[in-house]
Design a protein around this motif. Structure first.
Motif, short mmCIF file in Angstrom:
data_model
loop_
_atom_site.label_atom_id
_atom_site.label_comp_id
_atom_site.label_asym_id
_atom_site.label_seq_id
_atom_site.Cartn_x
_atom_site.Cartn_y
_atom_site.Cartn_z
N ASP A 29 1.34 -1.03 -0.11
CA ASP A 29 -0.25 -0.23 -0.14
C ASP A 29 0.93 1.45 0.12
O ASP A 29 0.00 2.65 0.14
CB ASP A 29 -1.04 0.24 1.60
CG ASP A 29 -1.70 -1.12 1.48
OD1 ASP A 29 -2.73 -0.89 0.40
OD2 ASP A 29 -2.32 -1.93 2.89
N GLY A 30 2.23 1.00 0.01
CA GLY A 30 3.14 2.50 0.09
C GLY A 30 3.50 3.24 1.28
O GLY A 30 4.12 3.84 1.47
N ARG A 31 3.47 2.40 2.35
CA ARG A 31 3.23 2.87 3.54
C ARG A 31 4.84 1.87 4.33
O ARG A 31 4.77 0.73 4.28
CB ARG A 31 1.86 2.23 4.32
CG ARG A 31 0.34 3.84 3.96
CD ARG A 31 0.37 3.21 5.23
NE ARG A 31 -0.69 1.93 5.53
CZ ARG A 31 -2.30 2.03 5.05
NH1 ARG A 31 -2.59 3.56 3.99
NH2 ARG A 31 -2.68 0.72 5.23
N SER A 32 5.17 2.33 4.72
CA SER A 32 6.30 2.78 5.60
C SER A 32 6.22 2.55 7.22
O SER A 32 5.29 2.58 8.05
CB SER A 32 7.58 3.02 4.98
OG SER A 32 7.79 4.81 5.34
N ILE A 33 7.42 2.08 8.15
CA ILE A 33 7.11 2.04 9.57
C ILE A 33 6.85 3.53 9.68
O ILE A 33 6.26 3.85 10.94
CB ILE A 33 8.12 2.07 10.69
CG1 ILE A 33 9.77 2.26 9.86
CG2 ILE A 33 7.95 0.41 10.35
CD1 ILE A 33 10.79 2.25 11.09
N TRP A 34 7.17 4.05 9.11
CA TRP A 34 6.91 5.60 9.69
C TRP A 34 5.65 6.54 9.13
O TRP A 34 5.30 7.46 9.72
CB TRP A 34 7.76 6.76 8.18
CG TRP A 34 8.90 6.56 9.03
CD1 TRP A 34 10.03 5.66 7.71
CD2 TRP A 34 10.37 6.54 10.12
NE1 TRP A 34 11.41 5.60 8.48
CE2 TRP A 34 11.67 6.18 9.83
CE3 TRP A 34 9.59 7.25 11.06
CZ2 TRP A 34 12.08 6.11 10.41
CZ3 TRP A 34 11.04 7.20 12.19
CH2 TRP A 34 12.68 6.64 12.01
N THR A 35 4.78 5.99 8.43
CA THR A 35 3.84 6.32 7.46
C THR A 35 2.31 5.39 7.76
O THR A 35 0.88 5.41 8.25
CB THR A 35 3.79 6.10 6.18
OG1 THR A 35 3.76 4.95 5.44
CG2 THR A 35 4.57 7.42 5.83
N ALA A 36 2.84 3.35 8.97
CA ALA A 36 1.72 2.93 8.75
C ALA A 36 0.89 3.21 9.89
O ALA A 36 1.38 4.49 11.14
CB ALA A 36 2.48 1.31 9.78
N THR A 37 -0.36 3.25 9.99
CA THR A 37 -1.23 3.81 10.91
C THR A 37 -2.24 2.67 12.16
O THR A 37 -2.39 3.50 12.60
CB THR A 37 -2.85 3.74 9.98
OG1 THR A 37 -3.40 2.07 9.72
CG2 THR A 37 -2.92 4.57 8.78
N SER A 38 -1.05 1.59 12.16
CA SER A 38 -1.03 1.02 13.63
C SER A 38 0.03 0.78 14.00
O SER A 38 1.17 -0.09 12.94
CB SER A 38 -2.34 -0.54 13.41
OG SER A 38 -2.10 -1.21 12.48
N MET A 39 0.88 0.40 14.64
CA MET A 39 2.12 -1.07 15.22
C MET A 39 1.62 -2.35 14.91
O MET A 39 2.46 -3.37 13.67
CB MET A 39 1.29 -1.06 17.17
CG MET A 39 2.92 0.65 17.22
SD MET A 39 3.99 1.02 17.33
CE MET A 39 5.23 -0.84 17.59
N TYR A 40 1.05 -2.79 15.07
CA TYR A 40 0.33 -3.79 13.80
C TYR A 40 0.49 -3.88 12.46
O TYR A 40 1.68 -4.69 11.62
CB TYR A 40 -1.21 -4.63 14.49
CG TYR A 40 -1.40 -6.05 13.36
CD1 TYR A 40 -1.33 -7.07 14.19
CD2 TYR A 40 -2.10 -5.98 12.13
CE1 TYR A 40 -1.19 -7.79 13.84
CE2 TYR A 40 -1.62 -7.33 11.64
CZ TYR A 40 -1.53 -8.65 12.18
OH TYR A 40 -2.22 -9.57 12.36
N GLU A 41 0.73 -3.09 11.73
CA GLU A 41 1.12 -2.43 10.19
C GLU A 41 2.31 -2.73 10.49
O GLU A 41 3.45 -2.84 9.44
CB GLU A 41 0.25 -1.54 9.95
CG GLU A 41 0.48 -1.87 8.45
CD GLU A 41 -0.80 0.05 7.57
OE1 GLU A 41 -0.45 -0.08 6.63
OE2 GLU A 41 -0.73 0.67 8.63
N ALA A 42 2.83 -1.69 10.96
CA ALA A 42 4.73 -1.70 11.27
C ALA A 42 5.46 -2.79 11.59
O ALA A 42 6.39 -3.32 11.27
CB ALA A 42 4.75 -0.10 12.61
N ALA A 43 4.39 -4.00 12.89
CA ALA A 43 5.12 -5.27 12.31
C ALA A 43 5.10 -6.39 11.92
O ALA A 43 5.75 -7.15 10.86
CB ALA A 43 4.66 -5.08 14.07
N GLN A 44 4.35 -5.85 10.48
CA GLN A 44 4.17 -6.29 9.46
C GLN A 44 5.42 -6.13 8.16
O GLN A 44 5.60 -7.38 7.20
CB GLN A 44 2.62 -6.43 8.74
CG GLN A 44 1.43 -6.98 9.16
CD GLN A 44 -0.20 -6.55 8.96
OE1 GLN A 44 -0.48 -6.19 8.46
NE2 GLN A 44 -0.71 -7.76 9.01
#
Length: 292
Positions: free
Chosen positions: A70-85
């Motif tokens: 989706d073009g998101r990084s840990i800097w733009t992830a909307t949740s910690m779960y997404e950052a962990a992914q």
């Protein structure tokens, strides 16, 4: 090797890591295991690693640059779960690139990661990541994670830490856990990195690198062993072969006699057994006093 521990509490997060990577009489390496990804006011994420250093360094670098589908990084992830992914994807990318070549030299793809923090708009969260890129999340039933040499420092955390534990108490417990590990395992060593994060601060405000001269850690090292020794000495010795009516400190009783599993000696070696009088510890102490 290394030892890292992180705790997720109602009031925030605690992270503690050592910095030893190699241990031996002629080779000791020091590399810091904790990395902070911080955008003050928006997010704070902390990553701690154990395992192969070259693998963990590659993952840390790739994590700061990688984007998902989706073009998101840990800097733009909307949740910690997404950052962990996203972190899991980085682990798998490094595995795809390096595991085959490492295997040719008999080296396993070995990395363990603790990843936690807070993104604005959600609660603090904490994850343990595995070499396959999969992960589990901390909940109230299991409020902490350890990686590396975990066994030595685990008992004190199990007895002390709950979700209601304050951050300062949790930091103290983590340091005692680390001291127990340092005492028992040469592959874990100073300096240490300690980070304490208060919920909703969205910035790192309490961080310290601890070496041999740190006043508080010196106090921990001196007093913890002394306190344990005092508690140990305050516990009564066991009573052997106690009478049936005895109720205190009974390790064995006359009414419940037990025997070990005995292995008989070979024929021709066995000697006729001689009866040995059995004594309680109290009787043995009395005999010793009379002898003196």
């Amino acid at each position: 090797m290394t030892y890292c521990v992180a705790m997720r509490l109602n009031s925030g997060l605690v992270f503690l890591s050592d910095s030893r990577t190699n241990a031996g009489v002629d080779h000791i390496g020091t590399f810091r295991k904790m990395s902070v990804y911080e955008n003050p006011g928006d997010r704070v994420m902390i990553l701690m690693t154990a395992g192969n250093l070259s693998i963990s360094q590659s993952i840390r670098q790739l994590l700061s640059e990688r984007t998902n589908t989706d073009g998101r990084s840990i800097w733009t992830a909307t949740s910690m779960y997404e950052a962990a992914q996203i972190l899991g994807d980085a682990i798998r990318a490094v595995h795809d690139r390096e595991a085959g070549e490492l295997n040719k030299f008999g080296i396993d793809f070995n990395v363990s990661i603790i990843f936690g923090g807070q993104i604005k708009g959600e609660r603090c969260r904490l994850f343990q990541m595995y070499s396959a890129g999969n992960f589990i999340e901390s909940h109230d039933e299991n409020t902490y994670f350890q990686i590396g040499e975990a066994k030595y420092g685990k008992p004190i955390i199990d007895r002390v830490v709950t979700p209601q534990t304050t951050l300062d108490e949790a930091a103290k417990c983590a340091l005692i856990s680390m001291d127990s590990t340092l005492k028992s395992n040469i592959s874990v060593g100073l300096p240490l990195d300690l980070l304490v994060y208060n919920t909703d601060e969205l910035a790192v405000t309490r961080f310290v690198t601890i070496d041999e001269q740190n006043q508080y850690f010196q106090m921990i090292r001196r007093s913890w062993g002394a306190q344990l020794k005092r508690v140990f000495e305050a516990i009564d010795d066991p009573v052997w072969d106690a009478a049936p009516e005895a109720t205190l400190n009974v390790l064995s009783s006359l009414s419940e006699h037990s025997e070990p599993v005995r292995v008989p000696p070979p024929h021709g070696v066995a000697r006729e057994a001689q009866a040995v009088p059995r004594q309680t510890l109290a009787q043995q102490d009395g005999d010793s006093e009379q002898a003196t």
